[in-house]
Motif scaffolding. Structure first.
Motif, PDB file in Angstrom:
ATOM      1  N   TYR A 276       0.849  -1.195   0.000  1.00 11.11           N
ATOM      2  CA  TYR A 276       0.000   0.000   0.000  1.00 11.11           C
ATOM      3  C   TYR A 276       0.883   1.243   0.000  1.00 11.11           C
ATOM      4  O   TYR A 276       1.780   1.364   0.827  1.00 11.11           O
ATOM      5  CB  TYR A 276      -0.911   0.044   1.230  1.00 11.11           C
ATOM      6  CG  TYR A 276      -1.913  -1.080   1.252  1.00 11.11           C
ATOM      7  CD1 TYR A 276      -2.992  -1.081   0.371  1.00 11.11           C
ATOM      8  CD2 TYR A 276      -1.785  -2.126   2.153  1.00 11.11           C
ATOM      9  CE1 TYR A 276      -3.905  -2.124   0.388  1.00 11.11           C
ATOM     10  CE2 TYR A 276      -2.696  -3.173   2.168  1.00 11.11           C
ATOM     11  CZ  TYR A 276      -3.750  -3.161   1.281  1.00 11.11           C
ATOM     12  OH  TYR A 276      -4.652  -4.192   1.297  1.00 11.11           O
ATOM     13  N   ILE A 277       0.593   2.151  -0.916  1.00 14.02           N
ATOM     14  CA  ILE A 277       1.327   3.406  -1.013  1.00 14.02           C
ATOM     15  C   ILE A 277       0.365   4.555  -0.741  1.00 14.02           C
ATOM     16  O   ILE A 277      -0.659   4.681  -1.407  1.00 14.02           O
ATOM     17  CB  ILE A 277       1.975   3.589  -2.396  1.00 14.02           C
ATOM     18  CG1 ILE A 277       2.947   2.447  -2.688  1.00 14.02           C
ATOM     19  CG2 ILE A 277       2.684   4.952  -2.491  1.00 14.02           C
ATOM     20  CD1 ILE A 277       3.493   2.427  -4.106  1.00 14.02           C
ATOM     21  N   VAL A 278       0.703   5.354   0.267  1.00 16.36           N
ATOM     22  CA  VAL A 278      -0.064   6.545   0.612  1.00 16.36           C
ATOM     23  C   VAL A 278       0.813   7.730   0.237  1.00 16.36           C
ATOM     24  O   VAL A 278       1.934   7.867   0.731  1.00 16.36           O
ATOM     25  CB  VAL A 278      -0.397   6.586   2.126  1.00 16.36           C
ATOM     26  CG1 VAL A 278      -1.167   7.846   2.472  1.00 16.36           C
ATOM     27  CG2 VAL A 278      -1.163   5.338   2.535  1.00 16.36           C
ATOM     28  N   ALA A 279       0.317   8.590  -0.661  1.00 14.73           N
ATOM     29  CA  ALA A 279       1.113   9.718  -1.149  1.00 14.73           C
ATOM     30  C   ALA A 279       0.502  11.038  -0.688  1.00 14.73           C
ATOM     31  O   ALA A 279      -0.699  11.260  -0.829  1.00 14.73           O
ATOM     32  CB  ALA A 279       1.194   9.693  -2.666  1.00 14.73           C
ATOM     33  N   ILE A 280       1.361  11.900  -0.143  1.00 16.31           N
ATOM     34  CA  ILE A 280       0.948  13.237   0.280  1.00 16.31           C
ATOM     35  C   ILE A 280       1.842  14.223  -0.446  1.00 16.31           C
ATOM     36  O   ILE A 280       3.078  14.186  -0.307  1.00 16.31           O
ATOM     37  CB  ILE A 280       1.070  13.427   1.817  1.00 16.31           C
ATOM     38  CG1 ILE A 280       0.107  12.497   2.551  1.00 16.31           C
ATOM     39  CG2 ILE A 280       0.775  14.872   2.188  1.00 16.31           C
ATOM     40  CD1 ILE A 280       0.652  11.165   2.879  1.00 16.31           C
ATOM     41  N   ASN A 281       1.224  15.081  -1.259  1.00 18.77           N
ATOM     42  CA  ASN A 281       1.966  16.083  -2.022  1.00 18.77           C
ATOM     43  C   ASN A 281       1.015  17.221  -2.352  1.00 18.77           C
ATOM     44  O   ASN A 281      -0.168  16.982  -2.596  1.00 18.77           O
ATOM     45  CB  ASN A 281       2.550  15.470  -3.301  1.00 18.77           C
ATOM     46  CG  ASN A 281       3.621  16.329  -3.925  1.00 18.77           C
ATOM     47  OD1 ASN A 281       3.350  17.439  -4.374  1.00 18.77           O
ATOM     48  ND2 ASN A 281       4.837  15.824  -3.951  1.00 18.77           N
ATOM     49  N   ASN A 282       1.535  18.451  -2.389  1.00 18.68           N
ATOM     50  CA  ASN A 282       0.665  19.594  -2.677  1.00 18.68           C
ATOM     51  C   ASN A 282       0.474  19.849  -4.165  1.00 18.68           C
ATOM     52  O   ASN A 282      -0.324  20.686  -4.554  1.00 18.68           O
ATOM     53  CB  ASN A 282       1.168  20.861  -1.971  1.00 18.68           C
ATOM     54  CG  ASN A 282       2.565  21.248  -2.381  1.00 18.68           C
ATOM     55  OD1 ASN A 282       3.127  20.683  -3.307  1.00 18.68           O
ATOM     56  ND2 ASN A 282       3.131  22.197  -1.673  1.00 18.68           N
TER      57      ASN A 282
END
Length: 174
Positions: free
Chosen positions: A138-144
């Motif tokens: 599982y990949i959780v990505a946080i980026n603006n």
């Protein structure tokens, strides 16, 4: 006629799968003693030492990109990693910081990883990075940046500031 073959196998690049075929033959090789072979000449042996606490073997990894490169933010990410039982990894640019080295790097010129959970914080997601995370469960990505390539490989995405996300998550899991 002699042939020289050089082989390197990186961890977490290939995943062994069980087969159900009755025609499959399995050969177990316990010891490859190339030095005594008449057909193979060993020119150099370079032992690769595996660290038990390596990000390559971690079940949970928090990866930091440029969006989390400030010292204060690295400390918060480290606290989050501790609370989640995760290892901290970084993209190539962060290996220039005193807090990290190539041992922490994820990607083509770093470690290929296969954690059960990968949280990327402020990682843009260049192909050099994403080639090292393809086996993550599982990949959780946080980026603006809503157009960041990391969102193309993520299972869960949050478009927003990674620093704010970390602070909010830390408050939730106190």
């Amino acid at each position: 006629m002699s042939h020289v073959i050089s082989l390197t196998v990186r961890p977490n690049v290939f995943i062994a799968t069980e087969t159900q075929s009755n025609d499959t033959k399995i050969t177990i090789v316990d010891d490859l003693n190339f030095k005594e072979s008449k057909r193979i000449t060993v020119y150099e042996e370079i032992p690769l030492l595996s660290k038990s606490d390596s990000i390559a073997n971690a079940d949970r990894v928090i990866a930091l990109g440029r969006g989390m490169s400030g010292e204060e933010h690295i400390l918060k990410a480290n606290l989050l990693a501790t609370k989640l039982g995760a290892k901290l990894g970084v993209t190539r640019p962060l290996t220039d910081l005193p807090s990290f080295s190539v041992d922490n790097q994820i990607g083509q010129s770093g470690s290929s990883i296969a954690p059960k959970l990968l949280i990327t914080l402020g990682v843009h997601g260049a192909v050099q990075f994403t080639t090292g995370i393809t086996k993550s469960k599982y990949i959780v990505a946080i980026n603006n940046n809503p157009k960041a390539p990391i969102f193309d490989v993520a299972d869960y995405s949050y478009i927003g500031d990674a620093k704010t996300f970390v602070e909010a998550l830390l408050k939730l899991i106190q």
